[in-house]
Design a protein around this motif. Sequence first.
Motif, PDB file in Angstrom:
ATOM      1  N   ALA A   5       0.831  -1.197   0.000  1.00 48.51           N
ATOM      2  CA  ALA A   5       0.000   0.000   0.000  1.00 48.51           C
ATOM      3  C   ALA A   5       0.870   1.254   0.000  1.00 48.51           C
ATOM      4  O   ALA A   5       0.601   2.213  -0.730  1.00 48.51           O
ATOM      5  CB  ALA A   5      -0.917  -0.010   1.215  1.00 48.51           C
ATOM      6  N   ALA A   6       1.933   1.216   0.813  1.00 52.55           N
ATOM      7  CA  ALA A   6       2.816   2.379   0.889  1.00 52.55           C
ATOM      8  C   ALA A   6       3.481   2.640  -0.457  1.00 52.55           C
ATOM      9  O   ALA A   6       3.584   3.787  -0.905  1.00 52.55           O
ATOM     10  CB  ALA A   6       3.874   2.166   1.972  1.00 52.55           C
ATOM     11  N   ASN A  29       5.265   9.221   1.346  1.00 56.26           N
ATOM     12  CA  ASN A  29       4.193  10.199   1.231  1.00 56.26           C
ATOM     13  C   ASN A  29       3.014   9.769   2.105  1.00 56.26           C
ATOM     14  O   ASN A  29       2.432   8.706   1.896  1.00 56.26           O
ATOM     15  CB  ASN A  29       3.791  10.250  -0.254  1.00 56.26           C
ATOM     16  N   LEU A  30       2.663  10.587   3.115  1.00 53.53           N
ATOM     17  CA  LEU A  30       1.622  10.184   4.066  1.00 53.53           C
ATOM     18  C   LEU A  30       0.272   9.979   3.394  1.00 53.53           C
ATOM     19  O   LEU A  30      -0.386   8.953   3.571  1.00 53.53           O
ATOM     20  CB  LEU A  30       1.480  11.237   5.164  1.00 53.53           C
ATOM     21  N   ARG A  38       5.061   2.250 -12.504  1.00 47.91           N
ATOM     22  CA  ARG A  38       5.074   3.562 -11.881  1.00 47.91           C
ATOM     23  C   ARG A  38       5.706   3.472 -10.502  1.00 47.91           C
ATOM     24  O   ARG A  38       5.015   3.544  -9.468  1.00 47.91           O
ATOM     25  CB  ARG A  38       3.649   4.115 -11.776  1.00 47.91           C
ATOM     26  N   PRO A  39       7.035   3.299 -10.489  1.00 42.38           N
ATOM     27  CA  PRO A  39       7.707   3.072  -9.210  1.00 42.38           C
ATOM     28  C   PRO A  39       7.544   4.218  -8.220  1.00 42.38           C
ATOM     29  O   PRO A  39       7.787   4.036  -7.039  1.00 42.38           O
ATOM     30  CB  PRO A  39       9.174   2.855  -9.593  1.00 42.38           C
ATOM     31  N   THR A  40       7.124   5.363  -8.694  1.00 44.91           N
ATOM     32  CA  THR A  40       6.940   6.461  -7.740  1.00 44.91           C
ATOM     33  C   THR A  40       5.587   6.384  -7.060  1.00 44.91           C
ATOM     34  O   THR A  40       5.300   7.172  -6.178  1.00 44.91           O
ATOM     35  CB  THR A  40       7.042   7.806  -8.456  1.00 44.91           C
ATOM     36  N   GLY A  41       4.732   5.458  -7.464  1.00 44.38           N
ATOM     37  CA  GLY A  41       3.428   5.335  -6.828  1.00 44.38           C
ATOM     38  C   GLY A  41       2.421   6.337  -7.335  1.00 44.38           C
ATOM     39  O   GLY A  41       2.725   7.162  -8.206  1.00 44.38           O
ATOM     40  N   LEU A  56       0.874   8.879  -5.779  1.00 48.40           N
ATOM     41  CA  LEU A  56       1.033  10.283  -5.406  1.00 48.40           C
ATOM     42  C   LEU A  56       2.490  10.717  -5.274  1.00 48.40           C
ATOM     43  O   LEU A  56       2.770  11.857  -4.976  1.00 48.40           O
ATOM     44  CB  LEU A  56       0.342  10.555  -4.063  1.00 48.40           C
ATOM     45  N   GLY A  57       3.413   9.768  -5.453  1.00 44.86           N
ATOM     46  CA  GLY A  57       4.801  10.121  -5.166  1.00 44.86           C
ATOM     47  C   GLY A  57       5.422  10.886  -6.311  1.00 44.86           C
ATOM     48  O   GLY A  57       5.122  10.653  -7.466  1.00 44.86           O
ATOM     49  N   GLU A  58       6.293  11.813  -5.985  1.00 46.16           N
ATOM     50  CA  GLU A  58       7.066  12.385  -7.069  1.00 46.16           C
ATOM     51  C   GLU A  58       8.538  12.476  -6.709  1.00 46.16           C
ATOM     52  O   GLU A  58       9.404  12.252  -7.524  1.00 46.16           O
ATOM     53  CB  GLU A  58       6.525  13.742  -7.540  1.00 46.16           C
TER      54      GLU A  58
END
Lengths: 369, 310
Positions: B239-240, B247-248, B297-300, B302-304
Amino acid sequence: MNELALAIPWLGKRHPAAARWVVVAIALGAPLIAILFGKTWVRILDFAMLYVMLAIGLNLVVGFAGLLDLGYIAFYAVGAYTFAFLASPHFDIHLPFWIVLPMGAGFAALAGIILGLPTLRLRGDYLAIVTLGFGEIVRIFLNNLNHPINITNGPQGINMIDPLVLFGWDISRPVKIGEDITINSLFLYYYVFLAFVVLSIILVQRLQISRVGRAWAAIRDDELAAKAIGINTRNMKLLAFSLGATFGGVAGGLFAAFQGFVSPESFSLMESIAVLTMIVFGGMGNLAGVIVGALALTALPEVLRHVAVPVQQAVFDRVILDPEVLRMLLLSLAMILMMLLRPSGMIPAYSRYSRPELVVGKAAGEARK
Amino acid sequence: METLLQQTVNGLVVGSVYALVALGYTMVYGILGLINFAHGDILMVGALVALEAIRLIQLHAPDLGLIPTLLAGLSVSVLVCMLLGYTIERTAYRRLRNAPRLAPLITAIGVSFLLQTIAMIIWGRNYHTFPQLVSTTPLEPVAGVFITPVQVAILVVSALLMVALVLLVNKTRLGRAMRATAENHKVASLMGVDTNKIIAATFVIGSGLAAVAGVMFSSNYGIAHYAMGFMPGLKAFTAAVLGGIGNLGGAMLGGLVLGLVESIGAGYIEDLSFGFLNSSYQDIFAFLILGIVLIFRPTGLLGERVADRA
């Protein structure tokens, strides 16, 4: 062969030739000494040989190429189940082992490539988690593929697997020499396994100093630099993955034949972790260390089992820590303490081709923050 | 349609538990760049300690109401887990903070198995029934969807905790220090942030959340077991990653999405695979999602900022 001598560091450094002979003598004589303590110990030695093969294979991936694989036992499972499918009454197929074993190895290598192709561009800890997931998926499938079509026979596993038959000679039967000497099949299995181990050692050692081995070391130490000097990092990593898997597959096939029975339980995450602990304990990237680690961590829990259980009986009147718990305790503590106190293992790698501080260091493939 | 709605509700409930655990992973990863393998096992310790505490309370103070008993058990387990998280950070991870990256990872795996072994020694291998202090009998169905009081409680408590955490990280001094440390240890400590303290605090908060998640998980399913932390731990990590590690908001979103996919997927997997696969394959979804996200999309979601880390 210098690495062999290093298995006994205090002797190996001064008298490598002597140390080499000592190692050979121990390898050949071990079951003869073990039998003095009972058949169980010869059996343990047999299993130790299988773990040595697994450790050699995993070391190829983690120690040489610096790719942390937490699902390694899945390849062992592929080898074991291939053997079980093709040489047991389960599908009523009984192919000879010299066909089944290479097939198991081949399927394991294929599984390595299938897993490696999409995941090898991930680095370090992500790769660890994905391979862990792969190991679990394989286990879930083994556990559940018994319906609607019964393929793996589910949690019950497959039994009555054919033993090893070498040139028409069934080595699961004791051999009689004269009237009163019988050689137990456990001994025969030991020497067959030993032959496989020796073959693996020679192979891996040749590989390590070959162009391929140097390419792996380069990737492990600095992937970007390796790419810059013209190494095809993707292919090299794939090669490491599938070759490592091949060792797992062969060991799995031998395991199935030896045990005569396979079930998903033997391929849990704990086993992957156990093999990883062996190479961490012995010394990542160093063949002698890895072998000693595998032997030590297979034997030690068994020694504890035979010592700790009676001691607990005597002192507390009951068994508080059963052998399985003791094994887990030992492995987890070994992993933590080795990392904290002696991260390069009991027998650190010595050559310029294998520097464990770098194995541990750059496997994540990136500079620290 | 009713199955879909029902599975959505179930998915949200499970997903919010995942989200709470995922927050712990993501905070530690954000600050240390370490996958804390032992985090799932802290959830397990939380559940088992709460179980033990509730047993003791029921034995010695049977007159205490159900809810106070649960709250007392919960607080004991949160405290124990916070202490545990602190101890692990202090003894195992802190010494390896400047070590190469594979070293703390392997140590974390070791800690995870050590916790499981110790739990096995204390509580045995058996499944324990977890006292159902909040009722699990479904309420009056709304639009054909059943929901139990314990599920309502899980949704409410996790929502409250997440809001509290976001406020803590964004509005308080401690939160600012945490963000600064995550950004850059060295600079943060030059600015007068005691990074050691902040990292310890991160572990303590994460462990507390995991303890709450453990109690929720056990209350919902009614069992507790020494190896129960492994799967939720792995899924929460997924999930994380799905939300964008570090990113919370991502961890929360990732938890909910994963819970939904898993529970809706499990409801339909049999039809989708023409009866070949059934709901015992439910656990596979998490791994599939993990693989797909990491590959494409390894950044997830919402991740950037983690592009270079994947």
